[in-house]
Design a protein around this motif. Structure first.
Motif, mmCIF file in Angstrom:
data_model
loop_
_atom_site.group_PDB
_atom_site.id
_atom_site.type_symbol
_atom_site.label_atom_id
_atom_site.label_comp_id
_atom_site.label_asym_id
_atom_site.label_seq_id
_atom_site.Cartn_x
_atom_site.Cartn_y
_atom_site.Cartn_z
ATOM 1 N N ALA A 293 0.321 14.202 4.713
ATOM 2 C CA ALA A 293 -0.575 13.083 4.377
ATOM 3 C C ALA A 293 -0.892 12.304 5.643
ATOM 4 O O ALA A 293 -0.228 12.470 6.665
ATOM 5 C CB ALA A 293 0.099 12.161 3.365
ATOM 6 N N ALA A 294 -1.917 11.477 5.569
ATOM 7 C CA ALA A 294 -2.246 10.607 6.704
ATOM 8 C C ALA A 294 -2.241 9.160 6.233
ATOM 9 O O ALA A 294 -2.632 8.863 5.103
ATOM 10 C CB ALA A 294 -3.613 10.971 7.270
ATOM 11 N N ASN A 295 -1.777 8.282 7.118
ATOM 12 C CA ASN A 295 -1.744 6.855 6.801
ATOM 13 C C ASN A 295 -2.867 6.152 7.555
ATOM 14 O O ASN A 295 -2.743 5.879 8.734
ATOM 15 C CB ASN A 295 -0.373 6.285 7.211
ATOM 16 N N ILE B 260 2.021 7.666 -0.083
ATOM 17 C CA ILE B 260 3.076 8.276 0.739
ATOM 18 C C ILE B 260 4.427 7.680 0.356
ATOM 19 O O ILE B 260 5.419 8.387 0.148
ATOM 20 C CB ILE B 260 2.777 8.026 2.251
ATOM 21 N N ASP B 261 4.450 6.350 0.249
ATOM 22 C CA ASP B 261 5.685 5.649 -0.087
ATOM 23 C C ASP B 261 6.210 6.122 -1.447
ATOM 24 O O ASP B 261 7.409 6.363 -1.619
ATOM 25 C CB ASP B 261 5.387 4.136 -0.100
ATOM 26 N N MET B 262 5.305 6.283 -2.404
ATOM 27 C CA MET B 262 5.721 6.753 -3.722
ATOM 28 C C MET B 262 6.336 8.147 -3.621
ATOM 29 O O MET B 262 7.385 8.427 -4.224
ATOM 30 C CB MET B 262 4.520 6.796 -4.668
ATOM 31 N N CYS B 263 5.682 9.015 -2.853
ATOM 32 C CA CYS B 263 6.202 10.391 -2.721
ATOM 33 C C CYS B 263 7.615 10.364 -2.164
ATOM 34 O O CYS B 263 8.494 11.098 -2.620
ATOM 35 C CB CYS B 263 5.298 11.219 -1.803
ATOM 36 N N GLY C 200 11.462 11.350 -3.816
ATOM 37 C CA GLY C 200 12.335 12.377 -3.227
ATOM 38 C C GLY C 200 11.615 13.487 -2.492
ATOM 39 O O GLY C 200 12.243 14.478 -2.104
ATOM 40 N N PHE C 201 10.315 13.363 -2.288
ATOM 41 C CA PHE C 201 9.608 14.393 -1.524
ATOM 42 C C PHE C 201 9.700 14.072 -0.036
ATOM 43 O O PHE C 201 9.908 12.929 0.362
ATOM 44 C CB PHE C 201 8.140 14.481 -1.967
ATOM 45 N N GLU C 202 9.495 15.128 0.762
ATOM 46 C CA GLU C 202 9.540 14.933 2.210
ATOM 47 C C GLU C 202 8.096 14.872 2.699
ATOM 48 O O GLU C 202 7.335 15.822 2.475
ATOM 49 C CB GLU C 202 10.251 16.141 2.836
ATOM 50 N N VAL C 203 7.717 13.755 3.297
ATOM 51 C CA VAL C 203 6.308 13.606 3.673
ATOM 52 C C VAL C 203 6.147 13.613 5.186
ATOM 53 O O VAL C 203 6.793 12.828 5.888
ATOM 54 C CB VAL C 203 5.692 12.302 3.106
ATOM 55 N N GLU C 204 5.293 14.526 5.668
ATOM 56 C CA GLU C 204 4.915 14.502 7.083
ATOM 57 C C GLU C 204 3.672 13.626 7.182
ATOM 58 O O GLU C 204 2.640 13.928 6.578
ATOM 59 C CB GLU C 204 4.600 15.927 7.565
ATOM 60 N N VAL C 205 3.795 12.523 7.916
ATOM 61 C CA VAL C 205 2.704 11.535 7.938
ATOM 62 C C VAL C 205 1.959 11.585 9.267
ATOM 63 O O VAL C 205 2.568 11.491 10.329
ATOM 64 C CB VAL C 205 3.250 10.106 7.711
ATOM 65 N N LEU C 206 0.655 11.726 9.202
ATOM 66 C CA LEU C 206 -0.186 11.623 10.389
ATOM 67 C C LEU C 206 -0.561 10.150 10.513
ATOM 68 O O LEU C 206 -1.396 9.647 9.746
ATOM 69 C CB LEU C 206 -1.439 12.493 10.229
ATOM 70 N N VAL D 242 -5.117 13.363 0.458
ATOM 71 C CA VAL D 242 -6.232 12.721 1.162
ATOM 72 C C VAL D 242 -6.763 11.580 0.300
ATOM 73 O O VAL D 242 -6.973 11.762 -0.902
ATOM 74 C CB VAL D 242 -7.411 13.697 1.394
ATOM 75 N N CYS D 243 -6.984 10.433 0.925
ATOM 76 C CA CYS D 243 -7.610 9.321 0.217
ATOM 77 C C CYS D 243 -9.102 9.353 0.571
ATOM 78 O O CYS D 243 -9.468 9.107 1.716
ATOM 79 C CB CYS D 243 -6.953 8.013 0.660
ATOM 80 N N GLN D 244 -9.924 9.704 -0.403
ATOM 81 C CA GLN D 244 -11.354 9.889 -0.110
ATOM 82 C C GLN D 244 -12.009 8.583 0.310
ATOM 83 O O GLN D 244 -12.838 8.560 1.209
ATOM 84 C CB GLN D 244 -12.101 10.462 -1.332
ATOM 85 N N ASN D 245 -11.642 7.508 -0.374
ATOM 86 C CA ASN D 245 -12.208 6.210 -0.022
ATOM 87 C C ASN D 245 -11.071 5.198 0.060
ATOM 88 O O ASN D 245 -10.491 4.831 -0.959
ATOM 89 C CB ASN D 245 -13.241 5.772 -1.063
ATOM 90 N N GLU D 246 -10.723 4.821 1.278
ATOM 91 C CA GLU D 246 -9.612 3.881 1.481
ATOM 92 C C GLU D 246 -10.150 2.473 1.214
ATOM 93 O O GLU D 246 -10.877 1.898 2.030
ATOM 94 C CB GLU D 246 -9.063 4.052 2.899
#
Ligand code: PLP
Length: 397
Positions: free
Chosen positions: A84-86, A95-98, A102-108, A138-142
Motif C-alpha cells: 500500500a502507499a500512504n 493501512i492502520d486497520m490492516c 494482523g496483516f503485514e503491510v509494506e508501505v510506500l 490503492v485509494c483512488q481519491n484521497e
C-alpha cells in the motif's frame, strides 16, 4: 440559524429531495415475497455504477470502513503481506486497520498532495519474486488531500510485473463521481459508501467483489462473520440479506440509482469535472491560493483541499464559515490539520450551490484576515463555467 445549512464537506453530501422522499416509507417485512424486487433492483443498478457485468456488488449495513475490513478479512489469510502507499489520511487509516487485523503491510511512504506512485508500486511488485504480496491497496481519491490517482496504471503495473496479487481500490469518494471501471481495470474489491457520490445518508457500505476475489474468499482463513462475503452471495442470490437490512436506505438507493441513470453516468462524471474546474478556478485564479494537490494530474474532481496562507489556521476559517454563515467545510486531517480547508463538490450539486459555498469561503477567509480579494473566487468560477459547458454524453435515459 435561519436558512438552509450549506453542506460542502466531501461527504456526507446533500441528499436530493427525491431521495429523501423515497426514504420516507413504513417498515416492511424483509423476508416477504415482495422484498427481493427492491433488493435485486439495487444490486443490479449498482453493477452499472461499478461498470461490471462479472463482479458482485454487496450492500453492508456499515460505512466505507466496514468494506475496508470486509475486503481484507474475506480475501486474505492471517499474516498475509499487503502492498500500500500512504499519501493521505484515508489511505493511512486503511493501512492502520490492516496492521491492527494482523496483516503485514509494506508501505510506500509518499508525499501528501501527490497520489499513487505507480513506478514504486511496480518496483515493489517486481522485487517480490515469490509473490508473497497477496493484495495491493490503492485509494483512488484521497479525500483528505483532494488527490486522485490512476487506478488503471496500477493495474498495468501489476500486469507488467506479472504479479497475481489482488487489487483492492478505495473508491469511497470517487464512485459515481469520478470514472471507475471494475471489469476493465480488473479490480478485485472496490470499497465505497452511500454518503458521497451516491447521494444518500451514511449507513451503507457499498462494495463490489470480483470472481477472483470471491474464489480467494472461499479458502481464505481470516476470521470474519458479520462481513462474510459468502453469506451475502448465498442470500443475495434470491434477493435477501443475511440480516435485517435498512429498508429506507434501500428505497433511497433505488431512487439515487434511478437519478444517476436518468442523467446518464457519463454525464454525471462530466458534471463533476466541470464543477471542479470552476472551484479550482476560484482557488487558483481568483483567490491566488494553492491546492494541496501539487500538480494538475492529481487534482480531484470531487474535493478541493485549499491551503491557507502562513499565519492563518484553517480551523478558524472552518469555524467562522460554520458559525457565522451556516456553511460546513471539511477540516484538515492529521498532518494537514490547520493547514487547509476542504470544499466537497460531489453528489447532488450545481453551479449556484457551489457559488454559495465559494462566497461563504471568501467571507470567512476575509473575516479571518486572509488577503483575499472579495468576489475574486466567485468571479473566476463564474468565468470558468461560462466558458466551459459540461460535456454531454448521449447515454442519458
Ligand atoms: N476512504 C475515503 C477515501 C474516505 O473519504 C472515507 C470517508 O470519508 C473513508 C474511506 C471512510 O469511509 P466511512 O467514513 O464511510 O467509513
Amino acid at each position: 440559524m435561519a436558512g438552509r445549512n450549506f453542506l460542502f464537506v466531501p461527504g456526507p453530501t446533500n441528499v436530493p429531495d427525491r431521495v429523501l422522499r423515497a426514504m420516507a416509507v413504513p417498515m416492511e417485512d424483509h423476508r416477504s415475497s415482495a422484498f427481493p424486487a427492491l433488493a435485486l433492483e439495487c444490486l443490479n443498478g449498482l453493477k452499472a455504477v461499478f461498470k461490471t457485468s462479472q463482479a458482485a456488488p454487496f450492500i453492508f449495513p456499515s460505512s466505507g470502513t466496514g468494506c475496508w475490513e470486509a475486503a481484507v478479512t474475506n480475501c486474505l489469510n492471517p499474516g498475509d503481506r499487503i502492498l500500500a502507499a500512504n499519501y493521505g489520511q484515508f489511505g493511512f487509516l486503511w493501512i492502520d486497520m490492516c496492521r491492527r487485523l494482523g496483516f503485514e503491510v509494506e508501505v510506500l511512504e509518499t508525499e501528501w498532495g501527490t497520489g499513487a506512485p505507480v513506478d514504486r508500486y511496480q518496483a515493489a511488485l517486481e522485487a517480490d519474486r515469490s509473490h508473497s504480496i497477496k493484495a495491493v491497496l490503492v485509494c483512488q481519491n484521497e479525500t483528505a488531500t483532494g488527490v486522485s490517482s490512476d487506478v488503471s496504471a496500477i493495474r498495468k503495473a501489476l500486469d507488467a510485473a506479472k504479479h497475481p496479487a489482488l487489487l483492492f481500490v478505495d473508491a469511497v469518494s470517487a464512485l459515481a463521481s469520478i470514472d471507475f471501471r471494475m471489469d476493465e481495470w480488473q479490480v478485485d474489491v472496490c470499497v465505497s459508501g452511500s454518503q458521497k457520490g451516491l447521494m444518500l445518508p451514511a449507513g451503507l457500505g457499498i462494495t463490489c467483489v470480483s470472481q477472483k476475489a470471491l474464489a480467494a474468499a472461499k479458502s481464505a482463513k481470516s476470521r470474519r462473520c458479520y462481513f462474510d462475503y459468502g453469506d451475502m452471495v448465498t442470500t443475495n442470490a434470491s434477493g435477501y440479506f443475511p440480516y435485517t437490512p435498512s429498508i429506507p436506505m434501500l428505497y433511497g438507493l433505488r431512487e439515487s440509482l434511478k437519478m444517476l441513470a436518468e442523467e446518464g453516468l457519463q454525464n454525471v462524471l462530466n458534471r463533476h469535472t466541470y464543477l471542479a474546474g470552476g472551484v479550482r478556478a476560484a482557488v487558483l485564479d481568483g483567490w491566488k491560493l494553492k491546492l494541496c494537490a501539487t500538480e494538475p494530474k492529481w487534482y480531484s474532481d470531487t474535493v478541493s483541499a485549499v491551503m491557507v496562507t502562513e499565519g492563518t489556521n484553517g480551523a478558524d476559517i472552518i469555524s467562522r464559515a460554520f458559525k457565522r454563515y451556516n456553511l460546513a467545510l471539511g477540516a484538515g486531517l492529521a498532518r494537514m490539520s490547520g493547514r487547509l480547508f476542504r470544499i466537497g463538490h460531489l453528489g447532488d450539486c450545481n453551479e449556484l450551490m457551489l457559488m454559495g459555498a465559494l462566497a461563504g469561503c471568501e467571507m470567512a477567509m476575509v473575516d479571518c484576515g486572509m488577503k483575499i480579494a472579495p468576489g475574486s473566487g466567485i468571479t473566476a468560477a463564474a468565468d470558468y463555467w461560462r466558458r466551459n459547458a459540461p460535456k454531454q454524453a448521449a447515454s442519458a435515459k
